[in-house]
Design a protein around this motif. Structure first.
Motif, mmCIF file in Angstrom:
data_model
loop_
_atom_site.group_PDB
_atom_site.id
_atom_site.type_symbol
_atom_site.label_atom_id
_atom_site.label_comp_id
_atom_site.label_asym_id
_atom_site.label_seq_id
_atom_site.Cartn_x
_atom_site.Cartn_y
_atom_site.Cartn_z
ATOM 1 N N VAL A 10 0.926 -1.109 -0.028
ATOM 2 C CA VAL A 10 0.157 0.051 -0.048
ATOM 3 C C VAL A 10 0.944 1.464 0.169
ATOM 4 O O VAL A 10 1.525 1.267 0.910
ATOM 5 N N PRO A 11 0.714 2.216 -0.913
ATOM 6 C CA PRO A 11 1.774 3.421 -1.025
ATOM 7 C C PRO A 11 1.003 4.458 -0.177
ATOM 8 O O PRO A 11 -0.095 4.668 0.080
ATOM 9 N N VAL A 12 1.960 5.001 0.824
ATOM 10 C CA VAL A 12 1.596 5.972 1.784
ATOM 11 C C VAL A 12 2.537 7.123 1.437
ATOM 12 O O VAL A 12 3.833 6.898 1.050
ATOM 13 N N LEU A 34 3.984 -0.252 1.787
ATOM 14 C CA LEU A 34 4.075 -0.691 2.743
ATOM 15 C C LEU A 34 3.102 -1.674 3.221
ATOM 16 O O LEU A 34 2.216 -1.826 2.246
ATOM 17 N N SER A 35 3.098 -2.819 4.165
ATOM 18 C CA SER A 35 2.152 -3.914 4.117
ATOM 19 C C SER A 35 0.907 -2.897 4.757
ATOM 20 O O SER A 35 1.111 -1.896 5.177
ATOM 21 N N LEU A 36 -0.288 -3.330 4.462
ATOM 22 C CA LEU A 36 -1.368 -2.798 5.173
ATOM 23 C C LEU A 36 -1.517 -2.539 6.706
ATOM 24 O O LEU A 36 -1.869 -1.511 6.858
ATOM 25 N N ASP A 37 -0.872 -3.358 7.562
ATOM 26 C CA ASP A 37 -0.862 -3.184 8.711
ATOM 27 C C ASP A 37 0.083 -2.102 9.142
ATOM 28 O O ASP A 37 -0.282 -1.199 9.937
ATOM 29 N N GLU A 38 1.265 -1.932 8.501
ATOM 30 C CA GLU A 38 2.230 -0.822 8.664
ATOM 31 C C GLU A 38 1.555 0.382 8.361
ATOM 32 O O GLU A 38 1.804 1.534 8.999
ATOM 33 N N ALA A 39 0.884 0.332 7.210
ATOM 34 C CA ALA A 39 0.263 1.651 6.555
ATOM 35 C C ALA A 39 -0.688 2.272 7.571
ATOM 36 O O ALA A 39 -0.718 3.390 7.784
ATOM 37 N N ALA A 55 -0.914 1.639 10.696
ATOM 38 C CA ALA A 55 -0.352 2.133 12.069
ATOM 39 C C ALA A 55 0.133 3.386 11.824
ATOM 40 O O ALA A 55 0.011 4.415 12.676
ATOM 41 N N LEU A 56 0.892 3.655 10.534
ATOM 42 C CA LEU A 56 1.758 5.070 10.581
ATOM 43 C C LEU A 56 0.424 5.990 10.249
ATOM 44 O O LEU A 56 0.603 7.347 10.655
ATOM 45 N N ILE A 57 -0.672 5.850 9.534
ATOM 46 C CA ILE A 57 -1.591 7.010 9.448
ATOM 47 C C ILE A 57 -2.344 7.062 10.809
ATOM 48 O O ILE A 57 -2.425 8.054 11.093
ATOM 49 N N ALA A 58 -2.690 6.177 11.550
ATOM 50 C CA ALA A 58 -3.309 6.421 12.810
ATOM 51 C C ALA A 58 -2.190 7.294 13.929
ATOM 52 O O ALA A 58 -2.816 7.883 14.505
#
Length: 55
Positions: A8-10, A32-37, A39-42
């Motif tokens: 997933v691009p962030v 990033l993986s969906l979970d990493e994305a 977490a960083l967005i949150a």
């Protein structure tokens, strides 16, 4: 490929250290993986560069 494994691009809002010695600068778009994305967005350190899978 399953949606959870698809990168997933962030866009980074702040500099982020994915490894202790490597800084990734704010403004960079990184896959990033969906979970990493999520977490960083949150945490307010990244924003969506495209819609997240499943939304």
């Amino acid at each position: 490929m399953s949606e959870a494994k698809k990168p997933v691009p962030v866009r980074l809002v702040y500099d982020v250290w994915f490894r202790d010695d490597v800084r990734t600068a704010a403004g960079a778009i990184v896959p990033l993986s969906l979970d990493e994305a999520k977490a960083l967005i949150a945490a307010g350190k990244a924003e969506r560069a495209d819609p997240l899978p499943g939304e």
